[in-house]
Design an enzyme around this catalytic site. Structure first.
Site, short mmCIF file in Angstrom:
data_model
loop_
_atom_site.label_atom_id
_atom_site.label_comp_id
_atom_site.label_asym_id
_atom_site.label_seq_id
_atom_site.Cartn_x
_atom_site.Cartn_y
_atom_site.Cartn_z
N HIS A 177 0.83 -1.22 0.00
CA HIS A 177 0.00 0.00 0.00
C HIS A 177 0.86 1.26 0.00
O HIS A 177 0.37 2.35 0.31
CB HIS A 177 -0.95 0.01 1.21
CG HIS A 177 -1.72 -1.26 1.36
ND1 HIS A 177 -1.27 -2.29 2.15
CD2 HIS A 177 -2.86 -1.67 0.79
CE1 HIS A 177 -2.12 -3.30 2.07
NE2 HIS A 177 -3.09 -2.96 1.25
S1 FES Z 1 1.76 -0.64 3.31
FE1 FES Z 1 0.15 -1.99 3.68
S2 FES Z 1 1.16 -3.78 4.32
FE2 FES Z 1 2.77 -2.40 3.97
#
Ligand code: FES
Length: 212
Positions: A177
């Site tokens: 993410h």
């Molecule tokens: S940014 Fe979501 S798991 Fe690493």
């Protein structure tokens, strides 16, 4: 014996003692009602003795029966050994990283360059989401030891291989993410709420650490 096992054992013993105490009180009350003649008393005394003896033997039996189960819940020696890992650092060159497994998790070990150390030290704590001094995250500034688990949802961040992207802060980048960690493993950008965790470890000599 672990605390959980001790609690289990003491619970079993506690239940036994409680039942024993209640049963004894009930028995004595019932007996008191029926103790009318000396002949009865003699019978009752013998019955009490038999009762107490059988309860005691039963109690010992319960403990003997339960003991192997309680003991089998203790971690075996080899399991305990897995709780710690020794890592030889002597082959790691400046700027290189390795990944080792500790308790099923990846642990990142990076031998930082002068530049990475300076970057990590020269950060204003006020701009950090999870403020922490670099010096509080290392035992020797050249060596950074981190759990390689993104604190957002647990992905393994990139940045260990020379060819990996290291994110915008020259540390690690979690592609799940988009979390960026700096060269001290602190979260700098993205949804991860906390810095990469530092596992418990110590130097057992100049070139070996023991994790766990
Ligand atoms: S940014 Fe979501 S798991 Fe690493």
């Amino acid at each position: 014996m672990t605390t959980a096992n001790s609690l289990l054992l003491f619970s079993v013993l506690g239940i036994f003692v409680f039942c024993y105490f209640v049963a004894t009180r009930v028995w004595i009350k019932v007996d008191e009602k029926h103790k009318k003649t000396s002949e009865d008393n003699e019978k009752n005394t013998r019955r009490d003795f038999l009762y107490l003896s059988s309860m005691s033997i039963g109690g010992i039996g319960v403990v003997t029966f339960m003991w192997p189960f309680v003991k089998s819940m203790n971690p075996a020696e080899d399991t305990l050994a897995l709780g710690s890992t020794e890592v030889n650092l002597s082959d790691i060159l400046i700027g290189q990283s390795i990944t080792v497994k500790w308790r099923g998790k990846p642990v990142f070990i990076r031998r930082r360059t002068e530049e990475e150390i300076l970057e990590a030290k020269n950060v204003d704590l006020n701009i950090l989401k999870d403020p922490m001094l670099d010096e509080d995250r290392v035992k020797k500034e050249e060596w950074l030891v981190l759990e390689g688990v993104c604190t957002h949802l647990g992905c393994v961040p990139l940045g260990q291989k020379m060819s990996d992207t290291k994110g915008e802060y020259n540390g690690w980048f979690c592609p799940c993410h988009g979390s960026h960690y700096d060269s001290s493993g602190r979260i700098r950008k993205g949804p991860a709420p906390e810095n990469l965790a530092v596992p418990p470890y110590k130097f057992i000599n100049e070139t070996t650490i023991k994790i766990g």
